[in-house]
Design a protein around this motif. Structure first.
Motif, mmCIF file in Angstrom:
data_model
loop_
_atom_site.group_PDB
_atom_site.id
_atom_site.type_symbol
_atom_site.label_atom_id
_atom_site.label_comp_id
_atom_site.label_asym_id
_atom_site.label_seq_id
_atom_site.Cartn_x
_atom_site.Cartn_y
_atom_site.Cartn_z
ATOM 1 N N LEU A 33 90.226 22.230 80.411
ATOM 2 C CA LEU A 33 90.973 20.953 79.916
ATOM 3 C C LEU A 33 91.110 20.839 78.401
ATOM 4 N N GLU A 34 90.357 21.332 77.667
ATOM 5 C CA GLU A 34 90.357 21.369 76.337
ATOM 6 C C GLU A 34 91.568 22.005 75.806
ATOM 7 N N THR A 35 92.001 23.032 76.353
ATOM 8 C CA THR A 35 93.393 23.851 76.048
ATOM 9 C C THR A 35 94.397 22.690 76.506
ATOM 10 N N GLU A 36 94.398 21.824 77.019
ATOM 11 C CA GLU A 36 95.647 21.116 77.338
ATOM 12 C C GLU A 36 95.369 19.743 76.690
ATOM 13 N N GLY A 37 94.517 19.851 75.612
ATOM 14 C CA GLY A 37 94.615 18.505 74.545
ATOM 15 C C GLY A 37 93.450 17.577 75.162
ATOM 16 N N TYR A 38 92.706 17.571 76.219
ATOM 17 C CA TYR A 38 91.779 16.589 76.590
ATOM 18 C C TYR A 38 90.276 16.923 76.109
ATOM 19 N N SER A 39 89.815 15.756 75.840
ATOM 20 C CA SER A 39 88.225 15.951 75.116
ATOM 21 C C SER A 39 87.290 15.147 76.065
ATOM 22 N N LEU A 40 86.610 15.935 77.248
ATOM 23 C CA LEU A 40 85.855 15.220 78.036
ATOM 24 C C LEU A 40 84.252 14.992 77.223
ATOM 25 N N VAL A 41 83.986 13.873 77.810
ATOM 26 C CA VAL A 41 82.587 13.684 77.537
ATOM 27 C C VAL A 41 81.911 13.081 78.607
ATOM 28 N N ILE A 42 80.580 13.643 78.875
ATOM 29 C CA ILE A 42 79.848 13.403 80.316
ATOM 30 C C ILE A 42 78.800 12.315 80.107
ATOM 31 N N ILE A 43 78.914 11.173 81.003
ATOM 32 C CA ILE A 43 77.957 10.198 80.845
ATOM 33 C C ILE A 43 77.204 10.258 82.064
ATOM 34 N N PRO A 44 75.844 10.790 81.937
ATOM 35 C CA PRO A 44 74.863 10.942 83.179
ATOM 36 C C PRO A 44 74.177 9.475 83.501
ATOM 37 N N GLU A 45 74.112 9.166 84.885
ATOM 38 C CA GLU A 45 73.440 8.109 85.185
ATOM 39 C C GLU A 45 72.538 8.689 86.397
ATOM 40 N N VAL A 46 71.392 8.020 86.402
ATOM 41 C CA VAL A 46 70.337 8.357 87.394
ATOM 42 C C VAL A 46 70.125 6.928 88.276
ATOM 43 N N VAL A 47 70.460 7.314 89.646
ATOM 44 C CA VAL A 47 70.515 5.958 90.601
ATOM 45 C C VAL A 47 69.584 6.201 91.620
ATOM 46 N N GLN A 48 68.828 5.357 91.996
ATOM 47 C CA GLN A 48 68.175 5.272 93.466
ATOM 48 C C GLN A 48 68.983 4.906 94.446
#
Length: 70
Positions: A33-48
């Protein structure tokens, strides 16, 4: 994430192997996606999560485009 059809993506994984594979898949998607101009960020979350008599830990990975395209 393929085709960027959704406004956001939120894959989830249970177990070390699944988390590893999910993170690698997101990393590959991010590169593509970077090659298409997107800049992704991952937000992790741990859930029970409780199912039946037991519970398990689930990792949610929220993907956000910091440039606002997703």
């Amino acid at each position: 994430v393929d085709g960027v059809a959704a406004a956001h993506a939120q894959p989830e994984a249970v177990g070390a192997g699944a988390v590893n594979q999910a993170v690698k898949a997101v990393a590959r998607a991010r590169q593509t996606l970077e090659t298409e101009g997107y800049s992704l960020v991952i937000i992790p979350e741990v859930v029970q999560v409780t199912q039946g008599r037991g519970s398990q830990t689930v990792v949610h990975l929220t993907l956000v485009d910091v440039d606002g395209g997703l």
